[in-house]
Design a protein around this motif. Structure first.
Motif, mmCIF file in Angstrom:
data_model
loop_
_atom_site.group_PDB
_atom_site.id
_atom_site.type_symbol
_atom_site.label_atom_id
_atom_site.label_comp_id
_atom_site.label_asym_id
_atom_site.label_seq_id
_atom_site.Cartn_x
_atom_site.Cartn_y
_atom_site.Cartn_z
ATOM 1 N N LYS A 8 -12.391 -5.489 4.032
ATOM 2 C CA LYS A 8 -11.274 -4.833 4.437
ATOM 3 C C LYS A 8 -11.650 -3.885 5.609
ATOM 4 O O LYS A 8 -12.368 -2.944 5.419
ATOM 5 C CB LYS A 8 -10.493 -3.992 3.563
ATOM 6 C CG LYS A 8 -10.291 -4.958 2.176
ATOM 7 C CD LYS A 8 -8.694 -5.628 2.439
ATOM 8 C CE LYS A 8 -8.103 -6.135 1.311
ATOM 9 N NZ LYS A 8 -6.988 -7.165 1.481
ATOM 10 N N THR A 10 -11.869 -1.212 8.812
ATOM 11 C CA THR A 10 -11.533 0.500 8.598
ATOM 12 C C THR A 10 -11.912 0.677 10.102
ATOM 13 O O THR A 10 -12.609 0.173 10.899
ATOM 14 C CB THR A 10 -12.246 1.176 7.665
ATOM 15 O OG1 THR A 10 -13.689 0.878 7.946
ATOM 16 C CG2 THR A 10 -11.753 0.709 6.182
ATOM 17 N N ASN A 16 -15.573 -0.528 12.861
ATOM 18 C CA ASN A 16 -14.962 -1.843 12.110
ATOM 19 C C ASN A 16 -16.129 -2.852 12.160
ATOM 20 O O ASN A 16 -16.499 -3.382 10.830
ATOM 21 C CB ASN A 16 -13.689 -2.108 12.607
ATOM 22 C CG ASN A 16 -12.965 -3.040 11.828
ATOM 23 O OD1 ASN A 16 -13.397 -3.507 10.701
ATOM 24 N ND2 ASN A 16 -11.914 -3.867 12.145
ATOM 25 N N HIS A 44 -5.439 -4.100 8.176
ATOM 26 C CA HIS A 44 -6.055 -2.916 8.882
ATOM 27 C C HIS A 44 -4.979 -2.640 10.141
ATOM 28 O O HIS A 44 -5.090 -3.130 11.121
ATOM 29 C CB HIS A 44 -7.497 -3.032 9.283
ATOM 30 C CG HIS A 44 -8.046 -1.910 10.062
ATOM 31 N ND1 HIS A 44 -7.734 -0.560 9.609
ATOM 32 C CD2 HIS A 44 -8.886 -1.715 11.045
ATOM 33 C CE1 HIS A 44 -8.480 0.224 10.578
ATOM 34 N NE2 HIS A 44 -9.188 -0.629 11.211
ATOM 35 N N SER A 83 -4.611 -2.913 1.635
ATOM 36 C CA SER A 83 -5.679 -2.424 2.712
ATOM 37 C C SER A 83 -6.856 -1.603 2.033
ATOM 38 O O SER A 83 -6.861 -1.606 0.789
ATOM 39 C CB SER A 83 -4.918 -1.297 3.614
ATOM 40 O OG SER A 83 -4.634 -0.072 2.615
ATOM 41 N N TYR A 113 -15.916 -2.164 1.827
ATOM 42 C CA TYR A 113 -15.116 -1.561 3.025
ATOM 43 C C TYR A 113 -15.965 -0.252 3.657
ATOM 44 O O TYR A 113 -16.872 0.036 2.816
ATOM 45 C CB TYR A 113 -13.676 -0.995 2.673
ATOM 46 C CG TYR A 113 -13.800 -0.095 1.759
ATOM 47 C CD1 TYR A 113 -14.064 1.262 1.720
ATOM 48 C CD2 TYR A 113 -13.553 -0.466 0.421
ATOM 49 C CE1 TYR A 113 -14.251 2.025 0.868
ATOM 50 C CE2 TYR A 113 -13.532 0.300 -0.591
ATOM 51 C CZ TYR A 113 -13.751 1.615 -0.761
ATOM 52 O OH TYR A 113 -13.790 2.499 -1.620
#
Length: 276
Positions: A8, A10, A16, A44, A83, A113
């Motif tokens: 996921k 971020t 990211n 995201h 998310s 994440y």
């Protein structure tokens, strides 16, 4: 039976991609290799698009996708519309975690994440269509590039202007300056305070005033992603680069320059790095 690891997204661009780098390394380290990595950027908000809209992953050891089309329905229903926050990222109700890369091998799906301290993997590349589109806007060398970060991460604008001035005085043949910044005031400060004749200042990203940071503050996420990649590309092709070393954006670019690889296939930078 195929199992899944969902990354996921971020943070901003390089935050990211650093997290994705660790996700790739995590999945490739699992034995036996029966895991598929799902790169979930759709959920995201700061990314604002599908991963394949801008990037690809060139890794023969990895099976990956950026959607849930071929994932069993029971798995997709559990994770497809969530998310990173839902799974604990900076969520005070779940411990306010900044990262999670623990894999439960007994589970059919793991969600991971968060940013790590690695640099962006050489196997992550801007896709060919975007690369070609950006390359059509090549700037004629020689030119100087500057990344000035000054929203949620602060730098002194006057120290940067002094460093830019000194570098331009040293490299008198450079008459073009490419500016990448999240600060709405820095462009005008440069125009007002640089005492060098006939220097053209170019930019693609024009940040709005009073934003927390560029990726979260921009209303048009697709436009912002494209402009950020333009900034990276033009910095890498510069003759001299002045970075904000307290920003992951600059640190990853400097690392690519030093290690002679980039996120753009076929582009290796020989920029000279001058730190403010």
């Amino acid at each position: 039976m195929t199992k899944y690891v969902v990354y996921k997204g971020t943070g901003g661009l390089f935050h990211n991609l650093q997290g994705l780098t660790t996700a790739i390394e995590t999945v490739c380290s699992i034995s036996p290799p029966n895991y598929t990595l799902i790169v979930d950027m759709k959920n995201h908000g700061a990314f604002g698009c599908m991963f394949k809209d801008y990037f690809t992953i060139c890794c023969e050891r990895l099976t990956w996708t950026d959607n849930y089309n071929d994932v069993p329905r029971a798995i997709a229903e559990r994770v497809a519309h969530t998310s990173a926050f839902h799974h604990g990222y900076l969520n005070p109700r779940q411990g306010n975690h900044s990262r999670s890369y623990d894999i439960d091998l007994s589970s059919d799906v793991n969600v991971i994440y968060g940013v790590t301290n690695c640099h962006v993997s050489p196997c992550i590349k801007v896709n060919e269509g975007i690369r070609q589109e950006i390359a059509r806007g090549n700037i004629a060398p020689p030119y100087m590039a500057v990344h000035f970060r000054n929203t949620d991460i602060k730098n002194n604008p006057h120290e940067f202007i002094s460093t830019i001035q000194t570098a331009l005085d040293e490299h008198t043949h450079i008459k073009t300056l490419y500016l990448a910044t999240d600060n709405s005031e820095f462009y005008q400060l440069l125009r007002d305070h640089l005492s060098v004749d006939s220097v053209t200042i170019l930019r693609n990203t024009i940040p709005a005033a009073n934003i927390y940071n560029l990726h979260y503050g921009s209303r048009d996420k697709h436009k912002q992603m494209y402009e950020s990649l333009q900034d990276v590309y033009h910095i890498l092709r510069s003759t001299v680069f002045i970075p904000s070393m307290n920003s992951g954006f600059s640190r990853n670019i400097v690392h690519m320059i030093n290690e002679q690889y980039t996120i753009f296939e076929g582009l290796v930078s020989d920029a000279r790095v001058v730190k403010a």
